[in-house]
Structures are given as C-alpha cells and as structure tokens.
Design a protein around this motif. Structure first.
Motif, PDB file in Angstrom:
ATOM      1  N   ALA A 223       0.490  10.447   7.809  1.00  0.00           N
ATOM      2  CA  ALA A 223       1.876  10.145   7.426  1.00  0.00           C
ATOM      3  C   ALA A 223       1.968   8.791   6.729  1.00  0.00           C
ATOM      4  N   ASP A 224       1.222   7.805   7.221  1.00  0.00           N
ATOM      5  CA  ASP A 224       1.193   6.497   6.564  1.00  0.00           C
ATOM      6  C   ASP A 224       0.600   6.613   5.164  1.00  0.00           C
ATOM      7  N   LEU A 225      -0.459   7.400   5.053  1.00  0.00           N
ATOM      8  CA  LEU A 225      -1.110   7.615   3.759  1.00  0.00           C
ATOM      9  C   LEU A 225      -0.156   8.288   2.773  1.00  0.00           C
ATOM     10  N   ALA A 226       0.546   9.307   3.237  1.00  0.00           N
ATOM     11  CA  ALA A 226       1.477  10.033   2.367  1.00  0.00           C
ATOM     12  C   ALA A 226       2.556   9.098   1.843  1.00  0.00           C
ATOM     13  N   ASP A 227       3.079   8.249   2.704  1.00  0.00           N
ATOM     14  CA  ASP A 227       4.121   7.314   2.280  1.00  0.00           C
ATOM     15  C   ASP A 227       3.622   6.393   1.167  1.00  0.00           C
ATOM     16  N   ALA A 228       2.363   5.972   1.245  1.00  0.00           N
ATOM     17  CA  ALA A 228       1.809   5.091   0.209  1.00  0.00           C
ATOM     18  C   ALA A 228       1.752   5.792  -1.143  1.00  0.00           C
ATOM     19  N   HIS A 229       1.393   7.071  -1.153  1.00  0.00           N
ATOM     20  CA  HIS A 229       1.373   7.829  -2.405  1.00  0.00           C
ATOM     21  C   HIS A 229       2.774   7.929  -3.010  1.00  0.00           C
ATOM     22  N   VAL A 230       3.761   8.138  -2.160  1.00  0.00           N
ATOM     23  CA  VAL A 230       5.137   8.247  -2.649  1.00  0.00           C
ATOM     24  C   VAL A 230       5.596   6.923  -3.249  1.00  0.00           C
ATOM     25  N   VAL A 231       5.325   5.825  -2.569  1.00  0.00           N
ATOM     26  CA  VAL A 231       5.721   4.513  -3.081  1.00  0.00           C
ATOM     27  C   VAL A 231       5.046   4.236  -4.416  1.00  0.00           C
ATOM     28  N   ALA A 232       3.755   4.534  -4.510  1.00  0.00           N
ATOM     29  CA  ALA A 232       3.025   4.293  -5.758  1.00  0.00           C
ATOM     30  C   ALA A 232       3.617   5.115  -6.899  1.00  0.00           C
ATOM     31  N   ALA A 233       3.900   6.394  -6.648  1.00  0.00           N
ATOM     32  CA  ALA A 233       4.478   7.248  -7.689  1.00  0.00           C
ATOM     33  C   ALA A 233       5.863   6.756  -8.105  1.00  0.00           C
ATOM     34  N   LYS A 234       6.669   6.362  -7.149  1.00  0.00           N
ATOM     35  CA  LYS A 234       8.012   5.882  -7.468  1.00  0.00           C
ATOM     36  C   LYS A 234       7.956   4.603  -8.300  1.00  0.00           C
ATOM     37  N   LYS A 235       7.008   3.736  -8.007  1.00  0.00           N
ATOM     38  CA  LYS A 235       6.890   2.504  -8.785  1.00  0.00           C
ATOM     39  C   LYS A 235       6.449   2.807 -10.218  1.00  0.00           C
TER      40      LYS A 235
END
Length: 321
Positions: A223-235
């Motif tokens: 779940a922590d890993l998934a959140d990082a991917h989302v943040v990176a894509a949004k940026k």
C-alpha cells in the motif's frame, strides 16, 4: 486524467490501480494475465488483455481511452528464475519496454513512471544504498531493469519523454484481502503456503555475509508502494520535474530469518525453518535510503513488519489455494 497501468492485474499493479481510484484518477489496465488475475481489476476499470509487446494494440488502447500517462509494471519479475531464462527475461522486460515506448510515442503520451528494482544494484559494497550507488546487477532481471531505465533516459533525449523510475525490492502485505501475492517465488507466499499446507517453510542460504547468515532486504508494504506511484504520476501530470530514479527504501533491513520469526508470531504456528542452498541471483544484502523519495514524493513507511505479515496472512487465509 487517465493513467494506463501495464501489469495492472498483478499483485502490485492492482494495488496501484486501487490507489489511483482512491485518489480520484481514472485507470486503464493492460495485462496479458501470464501472472495477473482478471478478478483483481475492478469492473469499472477498462481492461485490455494483451502483451505490451503488441505495440499496435497498446497504442490503440491509449488513443481510445485518452491516456495521459503510463505506470509501467508489466514484465518478468523473478530474479532467480531469470538466470535460467535470460532470453525470456530480456524479451519481456527490454523488448516489452521498447514496444511500450513506441506505443506511447505513436499515441502522443509523454509521461511514464517505471517500476524498476533494487536488483540493479547487485550486491552493493555499502551498508545503505542511495541513488548514487553503483549499479552492478547480478541477474538478467536486474540487468533488464537497468536497461529499462536507460531506455527512458534515451527516449527523454529523443522526444521529450517525462519520466521517473522507482527502485524497490521486497514488496509484501495486502491493503485489502481481495488483492494478494500469488507469486511462486516470493518469500511471503512461499512461507504462508507452506504453513497452510502443513509443510515447514524453507530458508535459501544461511551462509551469506550478514549477521545471521540469511539475506537482508528492505521489506515494503504494497500500500505504501502504491501510494508512491500515484504521487509520482500526479506530479508528472502536473508538469513537475522529478529525479530520474528514486529508491523506495526503509533504511533498515530485515533478514529472512527475522521474517520467519515474525511469521510464526503472526500466525501462531511455531516452526523451525528448513535450510536449503542459496538461490542463484540473490544478493546478500540490499537496504536502501528513501530520503530522496521522502523529499520529492512524500515517501513514508507507514506499516511495520508485523503489520506486513498480519495483512499477508489475513489475505492468504481468505483465499485458500
């Protein structure tokens, strides 16, 4: 905004699709189901069953669904097996990434988050890996991931691709019991399957140059890993510049034997692991600093090892083989 997730029917990919949904972003999933599961993809998420090597179909999927960015996870992810299957590994991970980048270029999609691996470091000669640590992969899998990073770099120079690569190692746990790790090679499912079947879990190698002789890794909750991917894509979607690579590390390693102890505590099943030979392609220790990802992506490890094990055990109990 719509994000294409390659490998989105897999264990990690499906968690990332879930995280995008919670963040209010639409997804499209491309997966050939060689190791993924159709039921892992929500019914309201468009699903295209094909290999990323099928560049024409991937291009069409991007155009039809108005894709703005890609999160690329699809590939052959087993470091040890890659030693026996190098050609398959390069076909899936290198040729596959080439085909995906060609499809992106054809569809005029210029943003990508790449799922890389701490396997690019091989066996580092430092206690704590940073993004500046030398990359000396020791398996075709690790080599293929490093080549993937090079491909993104070169595509950026050639036609303005905006990208970042996230390097990580052992991803474990479950955010919800419906999504779980079914890999035949990863430590957690191997150990939990053995306990469910009444067998004794096994440690591959106890003669590594580590404190207890077993491999030391960064274990990261999915779940922590998934959140990082989302943040990176949004940026990237917001037009922000990111570093070419980030380590998603804890800064504090855990040995395989320590994981066995945590599993015994979480499951209530007392056992003494069997000892087997080392697996080819397994480095002794990889522990990475996540400081750069914390600075730019807000990366944090919000789950303890005990929580990782408990969530994985709950998911395994809810989904007997």
């Amino acid at each position: 905004m719509t994000v294409l997730v390659t490998g989105g029917a897999g264990y990690i990919g499906s968690h990332i699709v879930r995280a995008f949904g919670l963040a209010g972003l639409d997804c499209v999933v491309v997966d050939d189901l060689s190791s993924g599961h159709r039921e892992f993809v929500p019914d309201d998420v468009p699903f295209v069953e094909c290999s990323i090597l099928d560049s024409a179909t991937v291009t069409r999927a991007m155009s039809e669904h108005g894709v703005d960015a890609v999160v690329h996870l699809a590939g052959f992810k087993y470091a040890g097996v890659s030693v026996q299957r190098p050609l398959h590994t390069y076909e899936q991970n290198v040729q596959g990434t080439v085909a995906l980048l060609r499809a992106m270029h054809e569809a005029d999609v210029d943003k990508i988050v790449f799922s890389s691996s701490a396997a690019v470091y091989g066996t580092p000669d430092v206690d704590l890996v940073t993004e500046q640590t030398s990359t000396t992969p020791e398996s075709p899998y690790g080599e293929s991931k490093l080549i993937g990073e090079w491909l993104l770099r070169d595509a950026a120079k050639a036609f303005g691709l905006h990208h970042t690569s996230l390097r990580y190692f052992n991803v474990v746990g479950s955010a919800v019991p419906e999504l779980y790790d079914t890999s035949p090679h990863n430590l957690f499912p191997l150990v939990l399957d053995a306990l469910v079947d009444g067998r004794t879990p096994r440690i591959n190698g106890t003669d590594y140059p580590t404190p207890d002789g077993t491999c030391v890794r960064d274990y990261v909750h999915v779940a922590d890993l998934a959140d990082a991917h989302v943040v990176a894509a949004k940026k990237l979607l917001a037009g922000e510049d990111l570093e070419p690579v980030y380590n998603l590390g804890s800064g504090d390693g855990v040995s395989v034997r320590e994981i066995m102890t945590a599993v015994a505590a979480a499951t209530g099943i007392d056992f003494e692991p069997e000892i087997a030979d080392r697996r080819p392609g397994d480095p002794a220790r990889i522990v990475a600093s996540g400081e750069l990802a914390t600075r730019d992506l807000g990366w944090t490890m919000s789950h303890s090892v005990e929580e990782m094990v408990r969530s994985a055990w709950q998911a395994r109990q809810n989904h007997p083989a």
